[in-house]
Design a protein around this motif. Structure first.
Motif, PDB file in Angstrom:
ATOM      1  N   GLN A 242       4.485  -9.367  -9.506  1.00 44.92           N
ATOM      2  CA  GLN A 242       4.747  -8.118  -8.813  1.00 44.92           C
ATOM      3  C   GLN A 242       5.440  -8.395  -7.492  1.00 44.92           C
ATOM      4  N   THR A 243       6.321  -7.495  -7.088  1.00 50.63           N
ATOM      5  CA  THR A 243       6.967  -7.608  -5.782  1.00 50.63           C
ATOM      6  C   THR A 243       5.997  -7.112  -4.708  1.00 50.63           C
ATOM      7  N   MET A 244       6.195  -7.558  -3.476  1.00 46.35           N
ATOM      8  CA  MET A 244       5.309  -7.158  -2.389  1.00 46.35           C
ATOM      9  C   MET A 244       6.028  -7.259  -1.059  1.00 46.35           C
ATOM     10  N   THR A 245       5.590  -6.440  -0.129  1.00 42.97           N
ATOM     11  CA  THR A 245       6.048  -6.515   1.253  1.00 42.97           C
ATOM     12  C   THR A 245       4.915  -7.016   2.141  1.00 42.97           C
ATOM     13  N   LYS A 246       3.906  -6.157   2.358  1.00 42.63           N
ATOM     14  CA  LYS A 246       2.759  -6.549   3.171  1.00 42.63           C
ATOM     15  C   LYS A 246       1.510  -6.821   2.342  1.00 42.63           C
ATOM     16  N   LYS A 247       1.411  -6.152   1.184  1.00 47.42           N
ATOM     17  CA  LYS A 247       0.212  -6.286   0.363  1.00 47.42           C
ATOM     18  C   LYS A 247       0.581  -6.564  -1.088  1.00 47.42           C
ATOM     19  N   GLY A 248      -0.259  -7.346  -1.716  1.00 42.61           N
ATOM     20  CA  GLY A 248      -0.124  -7.599  -3.135  1.00 42.61           C
ATOM     21  C   GLY A 248      -1.489  -7.950  -3.696  1.00 42.61           C
ATOM     22  N   ILE A 515       5.861  -1.955 -13.163  1.00 45.68           N
ATOM     23  CA  ILE A 515       6.114  -0.808 -14.025  1.00 45.68           C
ATOM     24  C   ILE A 515       5.185   0.349 -13.664  1.00 45.68           C
ATOM     25  N   CYS A 516       3.932   0.048 -13.333  1.00 51.66           N
ATOM     26  CA  CYS A 516       2.915   1.066 -13.091  1.00 51.66           C
ATOM     27  C   CYS A 516       2.490   1.052 -11.624  1.00 51.66           C
ATOM     28  N   TYR A 517       2.297   2.224 -11.073  1.00 55.47           N
ATOM     29  CA  TYR A 517       1.949   2.382  -9.656  1.00 55.47           C
ATOM     30  C   TYR A 517       0.435   2.567  -9.512  1.00 55.47           C
ATOM     31  N   TYR A 518      -0.317   1.483  -9.671  1.00 60.40           N
ATOM     32  CA  TYR A 518      -1.765   1.546  -9.494  1.00 60.40           C
ATOM     33  C   TYR A 518      -2.134   1.344  -8.027  1.00 60.40           C
ATOM     34  N   ASN A 519      -3.399   1.633  -7.741  1.00 65.20           N
ATOM     35  CA  ASN A 519      -4.024   1.128  -6.524  1.00 65.20           C
ATOM     36  C   ASN A 519      -4.600  -0.239  -6.890  1.00 65.20           C
ATOM     37  N   PHE A 520      -3.827  -1.289  -6.701  1.00 69.70           N
ATOM     38  CA  PHE A 520      -4.173  -2.602  -7.228  1.00 69.70           C
ATOM     39  C   PHE A 520      -5.417  -3.189  -6.569  1.00 69.70           C
ATOM     40  N   LEU A 521      -5.786  -2.696  -5.399  1.00 71.44           N
ATOM     41  CA  LEU A 521      -6.998  -3.190  -4.754  1.00 71.44           C
ATOM     42  C   LEU A 521      -8.246  -2.560  -5.348  1.00 71.44           C
ATOM     43  N   CYS A 522      -8.084  -1.534  -6.163  1.00 73.16           N
ATOM     44  CA  CYS A 522      -9.233  -0.907  -6.833  1.00 73.16           C
ATOM     45  C   CYS A 522      -8.804  -0.480  -8.229  1.00 73.16           C
ATOM     46  N   ALA A 523      -8.304  -1.436  -9.007  1.00 70.28           N
ATOM     47  CA  ALA A 523      -7.899  -1.184 -10.389  1.00 70.28           C
ATOM     48  C   ALA A 523      -8.727  -2.093 -11.279  1.00 70.28           C
ATOM     49  N   HIS A 524      -9.705  -1.508 -11.965  1.00 71.98           N
ATOM     50  CA  HIS A 524     -10.650  -2.288 -12.755  1.00 71.98           C
ATOM     51  C   HIS A 524     -10.244  -2.216 -14.228  1.00 71.98           C
ATOM     52  N   PRO A 525      -9.860  -3.320 -14.823  1.00 70.05           N
ATOM     53  CA  PRO A 525      -9.405  -3.285 -16.220  1.00 70.05           C
ATOM     54  C   PRO A 525     -10.579  -3.217 -17.192  1.00 70.05           C
ATOM     55  N   ARG A 813       2.504  -0.355  -2.773  1.00 68.93           N
ATOM     56  CA  ARG A 813       1.312  -1.195  -2.604  1.00 68.93           C
ATOM     57  C   ARG A 813       0.865  -1.292  -1.144  1.00 68.93           C
ATOM     58  N   GLU A 814       1.724  -0.940  -0.207  1.00 68.40           N
ATOM     59  CA  GLU A 814       1.302  -0.934   1.194  1.00 68.40           C
ATOM     60  C   GLU A 814       0.220   0.113   1.445  1.00 68.40           C
ATOM     61  N   HIS A 815       0.133   1.145   0.582  1.00 70.56           N
ATOM     62  CA  HIS A 815      -0.871   2.199   0.743  1.00 70.56           C
ATOM     63  C   HIS A 815      -2.159   1.892  -0.014  1.00 70.56           C
ATOM     64  N   ASN A 816      -2.205   0.806  -0.767  1.00 70.44           N
ATOM     65  CA  ASN A 816      -3.396   0.480  -1.546  1.00 70.44           C
ATOM     66  C   ASN A 816      -4.585   0.217  -0.632  1.00 70.44           C
ATOM     67  N   ARG A 817      -5.764   0.662  -1.091  1.00 67.70           N
ATOM     68  CA  ARG A 817      -6.996   0.435  -0.345  1.00 67.70           C
ATOM     69  C   ARG A 817      -8.122   0.062  -1.307  1.00 67.70           C
ATOM     70  N   ASP A 818      -9.175  -0.523  -0.758  1.00 68.02           N
ATOM     71  CA  ASP A 818     -10.317  -0.947  -1.556  1.00 68.02           C
ATOM     72  C   ASP A 818     -11.109   0.257  -2.045  1.00 68.02           C
ATOM     73  N   CYS A 819     -11.983   0.011  -3.018  1.00 67.52           N
ATOM     74  CA  CYS A 819     -12.857   1.056  -3.551  1.00 67.52           C
ATOM     75  C   CYS A 819     -13.827   1.518  -2.466  1.00 67.52           C
ATOM     76  N   ILE A 820     -14.197   2.784  -2.500  1.00 64.28           N
ATOM     77  CA  ILE A 820     -15.097   3.331  -1.484  1.00 64.28           C
ATOM     78  C   ILE A 820     -16.371   3.908  -2.090  1.00 64.28           C
ATOM     79  N   LEU A 821     -16.473   3.995  -3.412  1.00 61.68           N
ATOM     80  CA  LEU A 821     -17.648   4.578  -4.046  1.00 61.68           C
ATOM     81  C   LEU A 821     -18.135   3.649  -5.150  1.00 61.68           C
ATOM     82  N   LEU A 822     -19.330   3.106  -4.967  1.00 64.28           N
ATOM     83  CA  LEU A 822     -19.977   2.243  -5.958  1.00 64.28           C
ATOM     84  C   LEU A 822     -19.138   1.014  -6.293  1.00 64.28           C
ATOM     85  N   MET A 823     -18.225   0.627  -5.400  1.00 65.12           N
ATOM     86  CA  MET A 823     -17.316  -0.494  -5.646  1.00 65.12           C
ATOM     87  C   MET A 823     -16.481  -0.304  -6.911  1.00 65.12           C
ATOM     88  N   PHE A 824     -16.393   0.960  -7.376  1.00 65.72           N
ATOM     89  CA  PHE A 824     -15.713   1.227  -8.648  1.00 65.72           C
ATOM     90  C   PHE A 824     -14.658   2.325  -8.532  1.00 65.72           C
TER      91      PHE A 824
END
Length: 864
Positions: A242-248, A515-525, A813-824
């Motif tokens: 994945q490409t990144m600027t500040k976050k990946g 290809i997909c615009y997830y919140n990668f810091l809180c994307a649980h497969p 991805r610069e707007h991605n943030r960690d999970c805030i509820l139940l770590m999920f």
């Protein structure tokens, strides 16, 4: 040369004899090849092999006549992994031929030239004189093993070229869990490190951060094998990237790597266009060629453990528990309401042997709204009796007194009503099939078509004036809303599901995380899905939509039973009960959940309309239901309504594809928006009693002249005029905003237009309801307050903006943030929870807000 006769005869017999001339030619070729080989041996460059050591800088010169081989001994251990890094600098300028470096290992060969030429967009070339490469480390089975590798240095240039060579060990080659490691990378000096899964850890998240937005970088996860693809032009050949600027961030699962380890590769790109940055100029002069390589970037990498199975289970139970609680709450409210109604029925229930004349109950015919007296008022014996015995329900317009009669007169009037209904029912078969009912055949009045202009242009209209058509006709008309949206849902959802499955498959096969615009810091497969939590959080739309359908079904059954037993309240009182639009709204809410889940399988630029299409439908259906409450006879048909909604979705797609910065599109859309607002305003003001033909402009000028210039009279329908003026102000303002600002997210802009109009009409409805002397019962009032609060919190989480397909994947991805509820669950998942609850509450408000009119005659309920 003389050939013997025996040799000649022997080869003649074998069929391969050659003459003396040909034999001489063959000897000449052999001699020529021998002379060329001797000359080539004489021109072989001088090869010098040196025993080299780590952490020593070698300054040397290479030409086409000499070649240097550096021999290294490297001891590796199974318990300790060390990287080996080769750094090369070319000191000479204006090279005509590059220097070739070939690293020969036991299981791999790495070669590169200096200056290193990397290509960017449109085949732009960027040379780099300083190159650093890390050697791949094949796995070893021995406890300790010494491996040999060689570095060959050669060139085709006849001039001497100076270079520096240094080979060093990378002590921090293996990354540790939850430990941040910082390093510097550039296009010609990529970096990669090894991570080994600890025992008991099945999934980890690799996070890379940088303080600098540019230069653009690429983060890649590759299996342990040689070669490692660590250049800008080959990093996408293997693994996930994945490409990144500040976050990946990339979530890595142990099952995908048989060796229980992987490489984290960080590459700086030669250009920033992939990350949304400016495109560099094309280097022309030699000094510009050198300066083009100054693109170093400091990066921090950290590998942390992802959530375990228990968190998955807790997240799913939490999601199910929230929405199942609404089922339990609904069941509790239904039981309390049923108990209250039973008590009320026991108190007011008449003896079984009491005659209808004594009780005041009229066995009215089904599917009729009541008799129309000479003054045009619809009266029922139950309503008359209630008004004669109680003064609690004072439903009047602007202080109008309630209708009252004495009990004796009630009985006489009751008998007259029964005789009148009996006469009217002669010749009409009560068992007539519903399929044969046509709207034009069963108007309550024979002259309804000629009477429309008279009735609908009265200054003060009642619901009885706009509820004249046969109930069977209207029920069939509004049931079409449900069947149409169900058909649309099937044909819309099937290709959508197929498409998003294809998207997810492409992501899994290619490893392209852009290809997909997830919140990668809180994307649980989970399984093949990359962001299961974003899909699970849409469950509320489906469950609450189904619950709303069950509530509507219960009300529909109760109403039908009342109609079967000829309940006068159901026949002649309250807002006419038509449930087709409610069924359509519940189905649309369920489909919103399904399509939103499909969109979040792989959210991107091309499938955003999946998430918004049924939002437009929900807003449109709610507005139609509000209008239908007081205008059941003249509400739009399902075909017209869905055609208009299809036009809205069509413009939504055009806006997403062509709307960004396109002035012509915004001008056309703004003009259409304003014209549609004016036409709809005219339709609502005149209750459909106007024609759009060649003479419309002449009639408009005539009305302006007679009402505004000649006598300067005010509008006849003041309330409607106030609503329409405010609506036009809002819509014209939104059109001007769109034309001036041209927002990138056209779909959200269009949805904002629909929501603003819905809120405006809803506020107008509530104000006019209170102004008309009506009241709001406890349940709808609680629903209104609760829904308003939930909508406020929902919009707060919606505007957090954890990702956006309007920008490049790296910028998103610069707007991605960690999970805030139940770590999920992240902020957007909470938006899904709250918005589904708020929509369900909004539907309940529409369903129950006029319950206070259930025992009020329709000629006492005013239209607004």
């Amino acid at each position: 040369m003389v050939l013997s006769s025996s040799w000649k005869s022997r080869h003649k017999r074998r069929g391969c004899w050659v003459g003396p001339g040909l034999a001489a030619l063959l000897w000449f070729c052999v001699c020529t090849q021998f002379i060329c080989a001797v000359r080539a041996v004489g021109e072989t460059p001088n090869v010098v092999q040196k025993d080299a050591e780590f952490d020593v800088t070698y300054n040397d010169t290479v030409t086409s006549e000499n070649q240097t081989i550096y021999a290294f001994n490297h001891t590796i251990s199974r318990n300790k992994t060390e990287g080996v890094r080769v750094t090369v600098d070319v000191l000479s300028q204006n090279l005509k031929s590059p220097i070739l470096f070939v690293v020969r290992q036991q299981q791999a060969v790495l070669s590169f030239q200096v200056p290193l030429i990397l290509r960017g967009l449109y085949q732009r070339k960027y040379p780099y004189n300083h190159v650093g490469r890390t050697l791949c480390q094949p796995p070893t089975r021995a406890i300790s093993e010494t491996q040999h590798f060689f570095i060959d240095v050669s060139t085709l240039s006849s001039q001497g070229t100076n270079y520096q060579l240094r080979v060093s060990r990378v002590e921090s080659f293996t990354l540790q869990t939850d430990k941040k490691f910082s390093f510097t990378a550039s296009p010609s000096q990529p970096q990669y490190f090894k991570y080994i899964f600890p025992e008991g850890v099945d999934t980890v998240i690799v996070k890379v951060n940088s303080d600098k937005t540019f230069p653009c970088s690429v983060m890649s996860i590759q299996d342990i094998q040689c070669p490692v693809f660590d250049l800008d032009n080959n990093v996408a050949f293997l693994g996930m990237y994945q490409t990144m600027t500040k976050k990946g961030a990339i979530t890595v699962q142990k099952k995908d790597f048989p060796s229980n380890s992987f490489y984290v590769v960080l590459v700086v790109k030669t250009e920033d266009e992939a990350c949304g940055g400016p495109l560099l100029y094309y280097p022309l002069r030699p000094d510009e060629l050198i300066n083009a390589g100054n693109r170093s970037k400091i990066l921090d990498v950290m590998v942390s453990q992802a959530i375990n199975l228990e968190v998955y289970v807790m997240g799913m139970l939490f999601c199910m528990g929230i929405f199942l609680s609404f089922y339990l709450l609904t069941l509790l409210v239904a039981c309390v309401e049923n108990k209250r109604m039973n008590k009320k029925r026991e108190v007011f229930e008449s003896p079984a042997d009491t005659s209808p004349a004594e009780t005041g109950q009229t066995p009215a015919l089904p599917y009729e709204y009541g008799s129309f007296l000479d003054n045009g008022s619809t009266l029922s014996s139950e309503a008359i009796t209630d008004s004669a015995t109680s003064t609690d329900n004072n439903y009047g317009y602007m202080g109008q007194e309630p209708f009252k009669r004495r009990p004796f007169l009630n009985h006489l009037h009751h008998i007259a009503i029964r005789i009148e209904r009996s006469l009217e029912s002669v010749g009409r078969s009560r068992q007539e099939s519903l399929s044969s009912v046509e709207e034009d055949d069963y108007d309550t009045l024979d002259d309804i078509n000629s009477d429309k202009n008279i009735v609908r242009t009265k200054k003060f209209l009642c619901v009885s004036d706009l509820a004249r058509k046969d109930k069977r006709v209207l029920s069939k008309k509004y049931q079409i809303y449900f069947w149409n949206i169900a058909t649309i849902a099937v044909f819309y959802a099937l290709p959508v599901i197929q498409l998003v499955i294809t998207y997810q498959t492409v992501v899994n096969v290619t490893g392209n995380q852009d290809i997909c615009y997830y919140n990668f810091l809180c994307a649980h497969p989970l399984g093949a899905l990359s962001a299961f939590n974003n899909i699970l959080s849409n469950l509320g739309y489906v469950m609450l939509g189904l619950l709303f359908l069950l509530i509507v079904l219960k009300r529909d059954i109760v109403h039908n039973r009342a109609m079967v037993r000829n309940d006068v309240s159901a026949l002649e009182c309250g807002i006419p009960k038509h449930f087709g639009l409610f069924y359509a709204m519940g189905t649309a809410l369920m489909m919103e959940g399904l399509l939103s889940a499909c969109y979040h399988v792989c959210p991107n630029y091309t499938n955003f309309q999946f998430d918004t299409s049924f939002m437009y439908m929900i807003a449109g259906l709610c507005m139609l239901k509000l209008y239908q409450k007081r205008h059941p006879d003249i509400n739009a048909s399902a075909y017209t309504a869905y055609a208009c909604l299809a036009a809205v979705i069509f413009f939504s797609v055009l806006g997403v594809v062509f709307g960004k910065g396109n002035t012509v599109f915004w001008i056309i859309f703004s003009v259409i928006h304003i014209l549609a607002t004016m036409l709809l305003s005219t339709q609502l003001y005149y209750m459909g009693r106007w024609r759009l033909d060649a003479g419309v402009l002449r009639r408009i000028v005539y009305i302006i002249y007679t009402d505004c210039i000649r006598q300067c009279s005010g509008p006849m329908y003041i309330d409607r005029m106030v609503l329409l003026v405010m609506g036009n102000i809002v819509n014209w303002s939104l059109a001007a905003y769109g034309l001036i600002e041209r927002p990138n997210d056209f779909a959200s802009y269009l949805l904002a237009i629909a929501i603003c109009n819905l809120l405006l009409y809803f506020a107008f409805y509530i104000i006019m309801k209170l102004r008309s002397g009506e009241r709001i019962k406890c349940l709808p009032l609680v629903c209104i307050l609760f829904t308003a609060v939930v909508w406020g919190f929902a919009l707060y989480f919606f505007f957090q903006g954890l990702s956006t397909w309007q920008k490049t994947p790296a910028e998103s991805r610069e707007h991605n943030r960690d999970c805030i509820l139940l770590m999920f669950f992240d902020d957007h998942d909470i938006w899904h929870f709250l918005s589904s609850i708020a929509m369900f509450g909004s539907f309940l408000v529409l369903l129950t807000m006029d319950d206070d009119l259930d025992n009020v005659q329709r000629d006492k309920i005013y239209v607004f």
